[in-house]
Design a protein around this motif. Structure first.
Motif, PDB file in Angstrom:
ATOM      1  N   VAL A  16       0.845  -1.159   0.087  1.00  0.00           N
ATOM      2  CA  VAL A  16      -0.082   0.011  -0.024  1.00  0.00           C
ATOM      3  C   VAL A  16       0.734   1.134  -0.005  1.00  0.00           C
ATOM      4  O   VAL A  16       1.808   1.433   0.909  1.00  0.00           O
ATOM      5  N   TRP A  17       0.694   2.046  -1.145  1.00  0.00           N
ATOM      6  CA  TRP A  17       1.459   3.324  -0.984  1.00  0.00           C
ATOM      7  C   TRP A  17       0.609   4.611  -0.630  1.00  0.00           C
ATOM      8  O   TRP A  17      -0.493   4.814  -0.939  1.00  0.00           O
ATOM      9  N   GLU A  18       1.075   5.210   0.333  1.00  0.00           N
ATOM     10  CA  GLU A  18       0.391   6.617   0.758  1.00  0.00           C
ATOM     11  C   GLU A  18       1.365   7.768   0.817  1.00  0.00           C
ATOM     12  O   GLU A  18       2.722   7.998   1.405  1.00  0.00           O
ATOM     13  N   TRP A  19       0.946   8.742   0.057  1.00  0.00           N
ATOM     14  CA  TRP A  19       1.721  10.124  -0.178  1.00  0.00           C
ATOM     15  C   TRP A  19       1.550  10.541   0.949  1.00  0.00           C
ATOM     16  O   TRP A  19       0.601  10.860   1.712  1.00  0.00           O
ATOM     17  N   VAL A  20       2.855  11.052   1.642  1.00  0.00           N
ATOM     18  CA  VAL A  20       2.884  12.011   2.786  1.00  0.00           C
ATOM     19  C   VAL A  20       3.477  13.278   2.480  1.00  0.00           C
ATOM     20  O   VAL A  20       4.767  13.152   1.874  1.00  0.00           O
ATOM     21  N   ASN A  21       3.168  14.610   2.909  1.00  0.00           N
ATOM     22  CA  ASN A  21       3.893  15.764   2.999  1.00  0.00           C
ATOM     23  C   ASN A  21       4.257  16.089   4.186  1.00  0.00           C
ATOM     24  O   ASN A  21       3.743  15.632   5.256  1.00  0.00           O
ATOM     25  N   ASN A  22       5.604  16.724   4.251  1.00  0.00           N
ATOM     26  CA  ASN A  22       6.283  17.054   5.839  1.00  0.00           C
ATOM     27  C   ASN A  22       6.300  15.720   6.433  1.00  0.00           C
ATOM     28  O   ASN A  22       6.000  15.885   7.573  1.00  0.00           O
ATOM     29  N   TYR A  23       6.965  14.891   5.825  1.00  0.00           N
ATOM     30  CA  TYR A  23       7.143  13.674   6.644  1.00  0.00           C
ATOM     31  C   TYR A  23       7.948  13.847   8.090  1.00  0.00           C
ATOM     32  O   TYR A  23       8.934  14.521   8.125  1.00  0.00           O
ATOM     33  N   ASP A  24       7.330  13.190   9.204  1.00  0.00           N
ATOM     34  CA  ASP A  24       8.046  13.415  10.351  1.00  0.00           C
ATOM     35  C   ASP A  24       8.133  14.982  10.888  1.00  0.00           C
ATOM     36  O   ASP A  24       9.044  15.099  11.530  1.00  0.00           O
ATOM     37  N   TYR A  32       6.594   8.687  -0.267  1.00  0.00           N
ATOM     38  CA  TYR A  32       5.543   7.736  -0.157  1.00  0.00           C
ATOM     39  C   TYR A  32       5.971   6.768   1.210  1.00  0.00           C
ATOM     40  O   TYR A  32       7.092   6.576   1.430  1.00  0.00           O
ATOM     41  N   LYS A  33       4.960   6.582   2.049  1.00  0.00           N
ATOM     42  CA  LYS A  33       5.144   5.281   3.052  1.00  0.00           C
ATOM     43  C   LYS A  33       4.523   4.318   2.314  1.00  0.00           C
ATOM     44  O   LYS A  33       3.587   4.230   1.928  1.00  0.00           O
ATOM     45  N   VAL A  34       5.399   3.179   2.421  1.00  0.00           N
ATOM     46  CA  VAL A  34       5.038   1.724   1.685  1.00  0.00           C
ATOM     47  C   VAL A  34       4.882   0.868   2.806  1.00  0.00           C
ATOM     48  O   VAL A  34       5.901   0.559   3.200  1.00  0.00           O
ATOM     49  N   ARG A  35       3.760   0.363   2.673  1.00  0.00           N
ATOM     50  CA  ARG A  35       3.945  -0.852   3.680  1.00  0.00           C
ATOM     51  C   ARG A  35       3.194  -2.060   2.993  1.00  0.00           C
ATOM     52  O   ARG A  35       2.203  -2.070   2.265  1.00  0.00           O
ATOM     53  N   LYS A  39       0.024 -10.664   5.131  1.00  0.00           N
ATOM     54  CA  LYS A  39      -0.295 -10.769   6.635  1.00  0.00           C
ATOM     55  C   LYS A  39       1.086 -10.976   7.393  1.00  0.00           C
ATOM     56  O   LYS A  39       1.775 -11.739   7.041  1.00  0.00           O
ATOM     57  N   GLY A  40       1.373 -10.289   8.497  1.00  0.00           N
ATOM     58  CA  GLY A  40       2.435 -10.456   9.161  1.00  0.00           C
ATOM     59  C   GLY A  40       3.370  -9.449   8.912  1.00  0.00           C
ATOM     60  O   GLY A  40       4.504  -9.209   9.641  1.00  0.00           O
ATOM     61  N   TYR A  41       3.318  -8.803   7.836  1.00  0.00           N
ATOM     62  CA  TYR A  41       4.426  -7.699   7.673  1.00  0.00           C
ATOM     63  C   TYR A  41       3.972  -6.186   7.582  1.00  0.00           C
ATOM     64  O   TYR A  41       4.357  -5.443   7.058  1.00  0.00           O
ATOM     65  N   SER A  42       2.711  -6.126   7.860  1.00  0.00           N
ATOM     66  CA  SER A  42       1.902  -4.699   7.394  1.00  0.00           C
ATOM     67  C   SER A  42       2.176  -3.649   8.827  1.00  0.00           C
ATOM     68  O   SER A  42       1.869  -2.748   8.899  1.00  0.00           O
ATOM     69  N   ASP A  43       2.843  -3.974   9.570  1.00  0.00           N
ATOM     70  CA  ASP A  43       3.291  -3.027  10.860  1.00  0.00           C
ATOM     71  C   ASP A  43       4.313  -2.253  10.549  1.00  0.00           C
ATOM     72  O   ASP A  43       4.006  -1.140  11.051  1.00  0.00           O
ATOM     73  N   GLY A  44       5.159  -2.670   9.736  1.00  0.00           N
ATOM     74  CA  GLY A  44       6.342  -1.662   9.421  1.00  0.00           C
ATOM     75  C   GLY A  44       6.106  -1.022   8.048  1.00  0.00           C
ATOM     76  O   GLY A  44       5.137  -1.332   7.347  1.00  0.00           O
ATOM     77  N   TYR A  45       6.853   0.142   7.798  1.00  0.00           N
ATOM     78  CA  TYR A  45       6.885   0.440   6.397  1.00  0.00           C
ATOM     79  C   TYR A  45       8.172   1.060   6.025  1.00  0.00           C
ATOM     80  O   TYR A  45       9.174   1.203   6.883  1.00  0.00           O
ATOM     81  N   LEU A 105      24.383  11.282 -11.291  1.00  0.00           N
ATOM     82  CA  LEU A 105      23.037  10.687 -10.753  1.00  0.00           C
ATOM     83  C   LEU A 105      23.025  10.711  -9.303  1.00  0.00           C
ATOM     84  O   LEU A 105      24.027  10.273  -8.581  1.00  0.00           O
ATOM     85  N   THR A 106      22.157  11.422  -8.577  1.00  0.00           N
ATOM     86  CA  THR A 106      22.216  11.786  -7.372  1.00  0.00           C
ATOM     87  C   THR A 106      20.833  11.086  -6.470  1.00  0.00           C
ATOM     88  O   THR A 106      20.960  10.868  -5.589  1.00  0.00           O
ATOM     89  N   ALA A 107      19.736  10.671  -7.487  1.00  0.00           N
ATOM     90  CA  ALA A 107      18.598  10.324  -6.809  1.00  0.00           C
ATOM     91  C   ALA A 107      18.659   8.788  -6.160  1.00  0.00           C
ATOM     92  O   ALA A 107      17.914   8.258  -5.571  1.00  0.00           O
ATOM     93  N   VAL A 108      19.858   8.032  -6.496  1.00  0.00           N
ATOM     94  CA  VAL A 108      20.196   6.626  -6.275  1.00  0.00           C
ATOM     95  C   VAL A 108      20.427   6.422  -4.666  1.00  0.00           C
ATOM     96  O   VAL A 108      20.222   5.133  -4.467  1.00  0.00           O
ATOM     97  N   THR A 109      20.930   7.281  -4.040  1.00  0.00           N
ATOM     98  CA  THR A 109      21.823   6.953  -2.939  1.00  0.00           C
ATOM     99  C   THR A 109      20.990   6.781  -1.720  1.00  0.00           C
ATOM    100  O   THR A 109      21.534   6.207  -0.568  1.00  0.00           O
ATOM    101  N   ILE A 110      19.708   6.988  -1.545  1.00  0.00           N
ATOM    102  CA  ILE A 110      19.082   6.844  -0.122  1.00  0.00           C
ATOM    103  C   ILE A 110      18.004   6.088  -0.184  1.00  0.00           C
ATOM    104  O   ILE A 110      17.439   5.933   0.973  1.00  0.00           O
ATOM    105  N   ILE A 111      17.749   5.114  -1.123  1.00  0.00           N
ATOM    106  CA  ILE A 111      16.512   4.374  -1.083  1.00  0.00           C
ATOM    107  C   ILE A 111      16.458   3.604   0.453  1.00  0.00           C
ATOM    108  O   ILE A 111      15.390   3.333   0.857  1.00  0.00           O
ATOM    109  N   TRP A 112      17.463   2.710   0.735  1.00  0.00           N
ATOM    110  CA  TRP A 112      17.569   1.914   1.812  1.00  0.00           C
ATOM    111  C   TRP A 112      18.304   2.220   3.017  1.00  0.00           C
ATOM    112  O   TRP A 112      18.690   1.537   3.919  1.00  0.00           O
ATOM    113  N   TYR A 113      18.657   3.576   3.278  1.00  0.00           N
ATOM    114  CA  TYR A 113      19.343   4.272   4.311  1.00  0.00           C
ATOM    115  C   TYR A 113      18.351   4.282   5.444  1.00  0.00           C
ATOM    116  O   TYR A 113      17.225   4.499   5.203  1.00  0.00           O
ATOM    117  N   PRO A 114      18.908   4.026   6.513  1.00  0.00           N
ATOM    118  CA  PRO A 114      18.024   4.231   7.785  1.00  0.00           C
ATOM    119  C   PRO A 114      17.351   5.502   7.813  1.00  0.00           C
ATOM    120  O   PRO A 114      17.925   6.751   7.409  1.00  0.00           O
TER     121      PRO A 114
END
Length: 124
Positions: A16-24, A32-35, A39-45, A105-114
């Motif tokens: 499920v993809w939820e668009w978020v403005n001004n995250y946190d 996007y918050k992606v969840r 079943k069993g995996y929907s608690d995190g995103y 190319l700068t957009a690639v570097t942050i997808i999986w960072y904490p």
């Protein structure tokens, strides 16, 4: 680790993809918050910021557009790799040519960072 095409398709097809403005509470940090729907995996995103893209040293579409490269190349086309691309409300996996993009190319570097690293890099 850079995600594969299959991992990106998992996000598109089974989440499920939820668009978020001004995250946190951070002004201008949109994306996007992606969840998982599974079943069993929907608690995190994961949060995928709309980092925009860089073109000739200028930033474009920051807060509106995201492009994340995968580690999977398209072997049937020269110089192409699969990527996850989005702009609200559309998201998809496609392939794009890599030719002429590096080293700007700068957009690639942050997808999986904490998340804490994302916050720090955005606030700089």
């Amino acid at each position: 680790m850079t995600p594969t095409k299959e991992q990106m398709l998992e996000l598109v097809n089974n989440c499920v993809w939820e668009w978020v403005n001004n995250y946190d509470g951070i002004k201008g940090l949109n994306g996007y918050k992606v969840r998982s729907k599974r079943k069993g995996y929907s608690d995190g995103y994961i949060f995928l910021p709309a980092a925009g893209y860089s073109d000739n040293s200028s930033s474009n579409k920051v807060g509106e557009y995201g492009l994340y490269w995968s580690s999977s190349s398209n072997n049937s086309k020269d110089n192409t790799a699969y990527n996850l691309e989005f702009f609200n409300p559309i998201y998809y996996v496609t392939d794009k040519t890599c030719e002429g993009l590096l080293p700007d190319l700068t957009a690639v570097t942050i997808i999986w960072y904490p998340l804490e690293i994302l916050k720090m890099s955005f606030l700089k």
